[in-house]
Design a protein around this motif. Sequence first.
Motif, PDB file in Angstrom:
ATOM      1  N   LYS A   1      20.327   4.764  98.435  1.00 40.65           N
ATOM      2  CA  LYS A   1      19.521   3.991  99.363  1.00 40.65           C
ATOM      3  C   LYS A   1      19.721   2.484  99.196  1.00 40.65           C
ATOM      4  N   LEU A   2      20.317   2.092  98.113  1.00 41.60           N
ATOM      5  CA  LEU A   2      20.561   0.668  97.893  1.00 41.60           C
ATOM      6  C   LEU A   2      21.770   0.202  98.707  1.00 41.60           C
ATOM      7  N   LYS A   3      21.802  -1.091  98.981  1.00 40.87           N
ATOM      8  CA  LYS A   3      22.921  -1.657  99.728  1.00 40.87           C
ATOM      9  C   LYS A   3      24.163  -1.718  98.853  1.00 40.87           C
ATOM     10  N   ASP A   4      25.268  -1.359  99.435  1.00 39.84           N
ATOM     11  CA  ASP A   4      26.530  -1.332  98.701  1.00 39.84           C
ATOM     12  C   ASP A   4      27.124  -2.749  98.693  1.00 39.84           C
ATOM     13  N   MET A   5      26.826  -3.475  97.626  1.00 40.19           N
ATOM     14  CA  MET A   5      27.357  -4.838  97.484  1.00 40.19           C
ATOM     15  C   MET A   5      28.667  -4.767  96.707  1.00 40.19           C
ATOM     16  N   ARG A   6      29.712  -5.258  97.273  1.00 40.66           N
ATOM     17  CA  ARG A   6      31.036  -5.206  96.653  1.00 40.66           C
ATOM     18  C   ARG A   6      31.115  -6.251  95.542  1.00 40.66           C
ATOM     19  N   ASP A   7      31.475  -5.793  94.363  1.00 42.61           N
ATOM     20  CA  ASP A   7      31.616  -6.677  93.207  1.00 42.61           C
ATOM     21  C   ASP A   7      32.948  -6.351  92.543  1.00 42.61           C
ATOM     22  N   GLU A   8      33.891  -7.286  92.628  1.00 47.04           N
ATOM     23  CA  GLU A   8      35.232  -7.035  92.109  1.00 47.04           C
ATOM     24  C   GLU A   8      35.239  -6.952  90.587  1.00 47.04           C
ATOM     25  N   VAL A   9      34.431  -7.777  89.956  1.00 50.97           N
ATOM     26  CA  VAL A   9      34.385  -7.750  88.482  1.00 50.97           C
ATOM     27  C   VAL A   9      33.855  -6.408  87.996  1.00 50.97           C
ATOM     28  N   LEU A  10      32.804  -5.942  88.639  1.00 51.33           N
ATOM     29  CA  LEU A  10      32.229  -4.654  88.250  1.00 51.33           C
ATOM     30  C   LEU A  10      33.204  -3.514  88.503  1.00 51.33           C
ATOM     31  N   GLU A  11      33.906  -3.582  89.621  1.00 51.33           N
ATOM     32  CA  GLU A  11      34.878  -2.530  89.910  1.00 51.33           C
ATOM     33  C   GLU A  11      36.005  -2.520  88.877  1.00 51.33           C
ATOM     34  N   HIS A  12      36.421  -3.708  88.443  1.00 46.92           N
ATOM     35  CA  HIS A  12      37.476  -3.766  87.425  1.00 46.92           C
ATOM     36  C   HIS A  12      36.992  -3.155  86.102  1.00 46.92           C
TER      37      HIS A  12
END
Length: 475
Positions: free
Chosen positions: A305-316
């Motif tokens: 239900k939360l908004k999907d905020m793209r975070d490149e550092v977190l994805e790495h």
Amino acid sequence: MTRGTGGTAQRGRSGPDSQGLLDSSLMASGTASRSEDEESLAGQKRASSQALGTIPKRRSSSRFIKRKKFDDELVESSLAKSSTRAKGASGVEPGRCSGSEPSSSEKKKVSKAPSTPVPPSPAPAPGLTKRVKKSKQPLQVTKDLGRWKPADDLLLINAVLQTNDLTSVHLGVKFSCRFTLREVQERWYALLYDPVISKLACQAMRQLHPEAIAAIQSKALFSKAEEQLLSKVGSTSQPTLETFQDLLHRHPDAFYLARTAKALQAHWQLMKQYYLLEDQTVQPLPKGDQVLNFSDAEDLIDDSKLKDMRDEVLEHELMVADRRQKREIRQLEQELHKWQVLVDSITGMSSPDFDNQTLAVLRGRMVRYLMRSREITLGRATKDNQIDVDLSLEGPAWKISRKQGVIKLKNNGDFFIANEGRRPIYIDGRPVLCGSKWRLSNNSVVEIASLRFVFLINQDLIALIRAEAAKITPQ
């Protein structure tokens, strides 16, 4: 001349008349004598027959007029005569020979026989067929006793004799299928008061195999007297099988006949796990546990239900962590044939805890974890997080961290548990906070978020490891 001739004529006339009178008198006397002889013979026959008792006394009819027989009566009387002759040929009645003819009284009796019809001899009696069918009915009933099996009846009887409480039996005994409390009560009352059901149940229980009976007796519930004796064994002591064997010898009347030292030790460990021993006290729950804290609220949040905020550092970082986890999984798969943690469900008579490869056992109520490596991780398994000991198999583990703790075996043979989760781990009632570690001993009770386990050490294998370490250290 005339007189002479007249006298001779009278004499000649009177001669034949007198002769006729004489003949008639002789015939009358002869017939009278014959009738007297016949009556005397009939009287002698009646007297002899009454003396022998061959002819039973019959009722005399009040009707003096004899009527002629009809055609059907003649046929029935002939059938009755043939049946009496057949009886006489097979077995001769006393007082009569097989070749003698029936007397006049017997003929009268046979003539009256049509009033009582004689059934034909070759036809089978219906009572015999009914008896045969009735004798076969119990055999059909014993084949189908319903949901209650003979093993269930024996379990029920043993459990009631141990506890005297049907509610405890319903909660504590594992039958072949699920029964309600009402069904258990009705079955027990039927075994007590219904003679048909109790007889069939006894016959079925007698046909059980001795090994099946021994297995059922080993599952009998513990009585209050047995648990009271077991609770006297101290929780801080390290009892062995000899201790419980000595307890069996000292109290043979209190314990059930199928109890063994191994069974007593397992039940004592269970009582220690739930703080039921005499020297144990139940610790009250902390007050803050009832209030919803931040970590519990965070676990309840639905991430979708939360908004999907793209975070490149977190994805790495997640990609690096994923590679690391895959590398660890490959290493574990390569070492799986050597060291692994086995999960075994505890149902009734479980197999022995230790073998030549098991270092220790973390035993719960539903499952047990066999520790076969020097280091294992405890926690809650997810799709992305695979651990050695998944505590969710034992019970509700939503309060347990994904990596709650680690159990390690040192070279000197000591086991240590390190807490790496957010919640504390209780060892024998003592809290081990996050970042701390504690030494585990044999029969230690490990409690993680309301899940309790008993930690059992394979003393024989640990002794060998210590001997190996002692040989290596001087070199």
